[in-house]
Design a protein around this motif. Sequence first.
Motif, PDB file in Angstrom:
ATOM      1  N   ASP A  67     -16.993 -18.399  25.576  1.00  0.00           N
ATOM      2  CA  ASP A  67     -17.553 -19.610  24.991  1.00  0.00           C
ATOM      3  C   ASP A  67     -16.550 -20.130  23.972  1.00  0.00           C
ATOM      4  N   ALA A  68     -16.963 -21.078  23.132  1.00  0.00           N
ATOM      5  CA  ALA A  68     -16.052 -21.629  22.124  1.00  0.00           C
ATOM      6  C   ALA A  68     -16.004 -20.683  20.923  1.00  0.00           C
ATOM      7  N   GLY A  69     -15.451 -19.489  21.170  1.00  0.00           N
ATOM      8  CA  GLY A  69     -15.357 -18.474  20.134  1.00  0.00           C
ATOM      9  C   GLY A  69     -14.525 -17.318  20.630  1.00  0.00           C
ATOM     10  N   ALA A  70     -14.577 -16.200  19.896  1.00  0.00           N
ATOM     11  CA  ALA A  70     -13.699 -15.068  20.185  1.00  0.00           C
ATOM     12  C   ALA A  70     -14.315 -14.031  21.115  1.00  0.00           C
ATOM     13  N   ASN A  71     -15.636 -14.060  21.290  1.00  0.00           N
ATOM     14  CA  ASN A  71     -16.305 -13.021  22.079  1.00  0.00           C
ATOM     15  C   ASN A  71     -16.020 -13.179  23.566  1.00  0.00           C
ATOM     16  N   VAL A  72     -16.036 -12.049  24.262  1.00  0.00           N
ATOM     17  CA  VAL A  72     -15.676 -12.040  25.679  1.00  0.00           C
ATOM     18  C   VAL A  72     -16.892 -11.636  26.513  1.00  0.00           C
ATOM     19  N   HIS A  73     -17.205 -12.439  27.529  1.00  0.00           N
ATOM     20  CA  HIS A  73     -18.235 -12.093  28.507  1.00  0.00           C
ATOM     21  C   HIS A  73     -17.524 -11.467  29.710  1.00  0.00           C
ATOM     22  N   VAL A  74     -17.854 -10.224  30.006  1.00  0.00           N
ATOM     23  CA  VAL A  74     -17.268  -9.519  31.142  1.00  0.00           C
ATOM     24  C   VAL A  74     -18.249  -9.627  32.308  1.00  0.00           C
ATOM     25  N   LEU A  75     -17.829 -10.280  33.380  1.00  0.00           N
ATOM     26  CA  LEU A  75     -18.695 -10.555  34.535  1.00  0.00           C
ATOM     27  C   LEU A  75     -18.284  -9.691  35.719  1.00  0.00           C
ATOM     28  N   TYR A  76     -19.283  -9.097  36.392  1.00  0.00           N
ATOM     29  CA  TYR A  76     -18.964  -8.217  37.522  1.00  0.00           C
ATOM     30  C   TYR A  76     -20.222  -7.988  38.362  1.00  0.00           C
ATOM     31  N   PRO A  77     -20.040  -7.619  39.651  1.00  0.00           N
ATOM     32  CA  PRO A  77     -21.187  -7.373  40.539  1.00  0.00           C
ATOM     33  C   PRO A  77     -21.932  -6.101  40.123  1.00  0.00           C
ATOM     34  N   GLU A  78     -23.202  -6.060  40.481  1.00  0.00           N
ATOM     35  CA  GLU A  78     -24.032  -4.913  40.116  1.00  0.00           C
ATOM     36  C   GLU A  78     -23.511  -3.615  40.725  1.00  0.00           C
ATOM     37  N   ASN A  79     -22.923  -3.675  41.926  1.00  0.00           N
ATOM     38  CA  ASN A  79     -22.460  -2.435  42.567  1.00  0.00           C
ATOM     39  C   ASN A  79     -21.230  -1.835  41.893  1.00  0.00           C
ATOM     40  N   SER A  80     -20.647  -2.547  40.936  1.00  0.00           N
ATOM     41  CA  SER A  80     -19.517  -2.015  40.154  1.00  0.00           C
ATOM     42  C   SER A  80     -19.935  -1.623  38.741  1.00  0.00           C
ATOM     43  N   LYS A  81     -21.232  -1.656  38.486  1.00  0.00           N
ATOM     44  CA  LYS A  81     -21.727  -1.495  37.111  1.00  0.00           C
ATOM     45  C   LYS A  81     -21.277  -0.191  36.455  1.00  0.00           C
ATOM     46  N   GLU A  82     -21.416   0.906  37.179  1.00  0.00           N
ATOM     47  CA  GLU A  82     -21.131   2.217  36.575  1.00  0.00           C
ATOM     48  C   GLU A  82     -19.671   2.329  36.150  1.00  0.00           C
ATOM     49  N   ILE A  83     -18.760   1.945  37.036  1.00  0.00           N
ATOM     50  CA  ILE A  83     -17.341   2.105  36.736  1.00  0.00           C
ATOM     51  C   ILE A  83     -16.874   1.097  35.677  1.00  0.00           C
ATOM     52  N   ILE A  84     -17.454  -0.111  35.693  1.00  0.00           N
ATOM     53  CA  ILE A  84     -17.057  -1.124  34.695  1.00  0.00           C
ATOM     54  C   ILE A  84     -17.554  -0.729  33.312  1.00  0.00           C
ATOM     55  N   LEU A  85     -18.775  -0.229  33.210  1.00  0.00           N
ATOM     56  CA  LEU A  85     -19.275   0.195  31.902  1.00  0.00           C
ATOM     57  C   LEU A  85     -18.448   1.353  31.346  1.00  0.00           C
ATOM     58  N   GLN A  86     -17.980   2.240  32.236  1.00  0.00           N
ATOM     59  CA  GLN A  86     -17.119   3.340  31.781  1.00  0.00           C
ATOM     60  C   GLN A  86     -15.783   2.790  31.279  1.00  0.00           C
ATOM     61  N   PHE A  87     -15.243   1.810  32.004  1.00  0.00           N
ATOM     62  CA  PHE A  87     -14.004   1.128  31.585  1.00  0.00           C
ATOM     63  C   PHE A  87     -14.184   0.459  30.226  1.00  0.00           C
ATOM     64  N   ILE A  88     -15.315  -0.212  30.043  1.00  0.00           N
ATOM     65  CA  ILE A  88     -15.595  -0.882  28.761  1.00  0.00           C
ATOM     66  C   ILE A  88     -15.650   0.140  27.626  1.00  0.00           C
ATOM     67  N   LYS A  89     -16.356   1.242  27.860  1.00  0.00           N
ATOM     68  CA  LYS A  89     -16.474   2.279  26.815  1.00  0.00           C
ATOM     69  C   LYS A  89     -15.130   2.923  26.516  1.00  0.00           C
ATOM     70  N   ASN A  90     -14.343   3.152  27.556  1.00  0.00           N
ATOM     71  CA  ASN A  90     -13.067   3.851  27.375  1.00  0.00           C
ATOM     72  C   ASN A  90     -11.978   2.968  26.772  1.00  0.00           C
ATOM     73  N   GLU A  91     -11.955   1.689  27.180  1.00  0.00           N
ATOM     74  CA  GLU A  91     -10.780   0.880  26.848  1.00  0.00           C
ATOM     75  C   GLU A  91     -11.054  -0.404  26.048  1.00  0.00           C
ATOM     76  N   LEU A  92     -12.285  -0.892  26.033  1.00  0.00           N
ATOM     77  CA  LEU A  92     -12.518  -2.191  25.409  1.00  0.00           C
ATOM     78  C   LEU A  92     -13.336  -2.140  24.123  1.00  0.00           C
ATOM     79  N   VAL A  93     -14.189  -1.134  23.981  1.00  0.00           N
ATOM     80  CA  VAL A  93     -15.081  -1.068  22.820  1.00  0.00           C
ATOM     81  C   VAL A  93     -14.298  -1.058  21.506  1.00  0.00           C
TER      82      VAL A  93
END
Length: 360
Positions: free
Chosen positions: A314-340
Amino acid sequence: MISEKDFIASDYSNVVEKGSFQWSAPSNIALVKYWGKKENQIPANPSVSFTLNHCKTITQLGFDKKQNDGVFSFDLLFEGQPKEDFKPKIQKFFERIFEYCPYLKDFHFTIDTRNTFPHSSGIASSASGMAALAMNIMSLEKALNPTMTDEYFHQKASFLARLGSGSACRSIKGQVVVWGNHAEINGSSNLFGVEFPSVLHENFKNYQDTVLLVDKGEKQVSSTVGHDLMHNHPFAERRFEQAHTNLSKIKSVLASGDLEAFIKIVESEALTLHAMMMTSMPYFILMKPNTLEIINKIWNFRNETQIPVCFTLDAGANVHVLYPENSKEIILQFIKNELVGYCQNGQYICDQIGVGAQAI
């Protein structure tokens, strides 16, 4: 074609003395962005958004009949406590919509509102807040006029919400909502949002949106100021053309399920929005260093894994990470490991595509 005059309330067949309604309405995240508006909250270009599910505002509207003394009368509570600094915005909203809702001066209102996401979390609450209030107002109007159709109810709710906050009109009804006239979207209007006309491909069912809270501070530039900067912007007309083209493209993509094309459009739109702010006068850089770190991490991860994850802003600094439901587990692990680590206080919010406002 529907005009503003079609939304002017006139005959009330019912008498209502007092009561209350309660609605929840979600925030939304634009895929094709609108940036720049004309008088009366009319968008300079059409937009399309995913409706969110968990990030929402819950508003209760209590009303008591009073003498029509020519003034608006309301108390405003936020999370059960008086919130005087919100009142001018509601006053202005009532003034804007009074032409269409003349019964507003017949009642004293008690507006009690709360968000399911943390206040000052960096997620815009104006869209969800104004949408929830508009749904309550339309519930009152339907009590006064029980013959109202559901279609009219939702169209006018979106119309009213738009007059409070432009993007609020996309938070009323539907998983994917288009706002603004577009040649390929039947029934599309500058006055209210409409549900995406095609069947949404299975790839986008329960689509996930994890919001990374990079900066929870007050916005560097208000949306109103930002939109105004498009009036004399050197690239404005080309941008408006681009939005129309991208909406045509994403219409096909959402129906076909082409995730690669979806990613290209959505990320390009996010960066274009920020490019417009960087090239306006005055100019603004709304991203933070951590925003760019996250974007590069997402790009690297996608290149290495071929998993269809992307970002929007949006018009700011926050990031919306968009992905299909079937990738949820691996993406959330990626977010916890590398983006948090790039989020303020390690905070992020997990959400997914929703359906719009709901009565409680």
